[in-house]
Write an enzyme that holds these catalytic residues in place. Sequence first.
Site, PDB file in Angstrom:
ATOM      1  N   TYR A  55      50.649  24.777  30.740  1.00 17.63           N
ATOM      2  CA  TYR A  55      51.362  25.963  31.337  1.00 17.63           C
ATOM      3  C   TYR A  55      51.818  26.883  30.102  1.00 17.63           C
ATOM      4  CZ  TYR A  55      51.795  25.304  36.502  1.00 17.63           C
ATOM      5  OH  TYR A  55      51.422  25.560  37.697  1.00 17.63           O
ATOM      6  N   GLU A  57      53.133  30.422  30.768  1.00 13.90           N
ATOM      7  CA  GLU A  57      53.710  31.555  31.359  1.00 13.90           C
ATOM      8  C   GLU A  57      54.173  32.559  30.224  1.00 13.90           C
ATOM      9  OE1 GLU A  57      54.245  28.690  32.919  1.00 13.90           O
ATOM     10  OE2 GLU A  57      54.559  29.012  34.902  1.00 13.90           O
ATOM     11  N   ASP A 202      36.474  50.285  36.891  1.00 12.45           N
ATOM     12  CA  ASP A 202      36.310  48.808  37.135  1.00 12.45           C
ATOM     13  C   ASP A 202      34.930  48.643  36.930  1.00 12.45           C
ATOM     14  OD1 ASP A 202      35.746  46.369  38.048  1.00 12.45           O
ATOM     15  OD2 ASP A 202      36.343  46.777  40.127  1.00 12.45           O
ATOM     16  N   THR A 229      35.363  41.922  35.202  1.00 16.09           N
ATOM     17  CA  THR A 229      35.330  40.477  35.083  1.00 16.09           C
ATOM     18  C   THR A 229      34.438  39.978  33.821  1.00 16.09           C
ATOM     19  OG1 THR A 229      33.220  40.660  36.509  1.00 16.09           O
ATOM     20  CG2 THR A 229      35.604  40.065  37.473  1.00 16.09           C
ATOM     21  N   LYS A 232      30.238  38.032  34.572  1.00 16.12           N
ATOM     22  CA  LYS A 232      28.986  38.987  34.917  1.00 16.12           C
ATOM     23  C   LYS A 232      28.209  38.981  33.841  1.00 16.12           C
ATOM     24  CE  LYS A 232      30.837  40.689  39.501  1.00 16.12           C
ATOM     25  NZ  LYS A 232      32.291  40.606  39.332  1.00 16.12           N
ATOM     26  N   ARG A 238      34.548  32.219  34.713  1.00 12.54           N
ATOM     27  CA  ARG A 238      34.955  33.226  35.738  1.00 12.54           C
ATOM     28  C   ARG A 238      36.344  33.664  35.388  1.00 12.54           C
ATOM     29  NH1 ARG A 238      31.096  32.559  39.122  1.00 12.54           N
ATOM     30  NH2 ARG A 238      32.057  34.216  40.686  1.00 12.54           N
TER      31      ARG A 238
HETATM   32  N1  DSN Z   1      31.151  39.279  44.286  1.00  7.19           N
HETATM   33  C1  DSN Z   1      30.961  40.130  43.011  1.00  7.19           C
HETATM   34  C2  DSN Z   1      29.739  40.589  43.340  1.00  7.19           C
HETATM   35  O1  DSN Z   1      28.803  39.879  43.450  1.00  7.19           O
HETATM   36  O2  DSN Z   1      29.458  41.745  42.850  1.00  7.19           O
HETATM   37  C3  DSN Z   1      32.170  41.453  43.440  1.00  7.19           C
HETATM   38  O3  DSN Z   1      33.430  40.623  43.761  1.00  7.19           O
END
Ligand code: DSN
Length: 419
Positions: A55, A57, A202, A229, A232, A238
């Site tokens: 943990y 925090e 974003d 994120t 990707k 993730r």
């Molecule tokens: N699920 C993601 C995507 O496939 O673009 C976005 O949240």
Amino acid sequence: MDAHRELLAKNDPDLYAALEGEEARQRSGVELIPSENYTYPEVLAALGSVFTNKYSEGYPGRRYYGGQEYTDVIENLARTRACEVFRAEHANVQPLSGSPMNQAAYLAFLDPGDTVLAMDLSHGGHLTHGAPVSHMGRIFNFIRYKTDPANEGKIDFGEVRKLALENKPKIVLCGYTSYPRDYDYDEFKKIADEVGALTMADVSHIGGLIAGNAMANPMDYGFDLMTTTTHKSLRGPRGGMILCKKEHAQKIDKSVFPGLQGGPHMNTVAAVAYTLKEAATDQFKAYAQQVLTNAKTLAATLMEEGGVLVTGGTDNHMMVLNTVESVGIDGKQAEKILDKVAITTNKQIIPDDPNPPLRPSGIRIGTPAATARGMKEQDMAKLGAWIMDTLRNREDESLLEKRKREVEEFCEGFPVPGI
Ligand code: DSN
């Protein structure tokens, strides 16, 4: 087999069988969902490490629990590397994934009822950009701009400016999950400055392409905030991160913790730190460029073979095939047919889609995962032709069986990183 896997196999054979099944699925099929990727073995090692026990925090040097000498090291590495890779003044690497990342960004600056100008969901925006079904859409007042189909799906900045002047948003947000073009960040910034709004991008889908200098970086255009994120195009675990100007650092950090989240997932933070080390290499730059080259080739092949693409092409890693116009079936049917031949895509709404979200008019196709396996232009041409041929001949069961074998044989030539 390593010792950890051996234990899992012995102590939970059902779970282990599913893990092996997923590995085989990822190896034997072509992954073309634009938001998915194959991460590095080092990331898998960090995710499966003892950092998951801890943990933490708070932030490095300012934690609520003891025993933080190593968690501070990894979080500082991740933050410093994030700032370098994205040319940002501050980075928060604790968001658990994309949705909390955007929620924390809004909640740092907005009160309930405040206005955000963002992209319409069917034109490419994300659920957290204010779709009525998302909690964000209930809490804040989202005004939505759209793309202009008559102008290759470009953003109509006259309309964006008009909406901004009428609605006086506190944040002008750009970013997308299904928009196959790039943005003119200068235009967004000018409009936001005119109405005194913050600028937020974003870039979840294209974070890796920005890190690899293959696409424009909103931070270079003076944006206040950028969210991405990490799993990707960036190829990490993730998770999510928020990059911002120094003047916003305190608000962002307080909004992530204690505002929205509790303890960060330190195994993920470790994996993010490694991902960013990779992202700074020349090898990663070459990968990012190849993702774009592959997308251009795949898009061109689909169109040569009679496919109709939303906006008529792509400037990034993805394309949206209008399956209704191309082959007379909806995206749900198309996704299922391609699943049968081990080509994975996802059904996708198109701008102002007349069909419902679970049976939309298209599929979304992208190249980050295939590129991570080493596929190049000639492979994209082959896949594009297979996709259109399979969709057209969907009633021919023997062709579908033959195609599945062809795809699996083809995949044998491209090892999956991490498996
Ligand atoms: N699920 C993601 C995507 O496939 O673009 C976005 O949240």
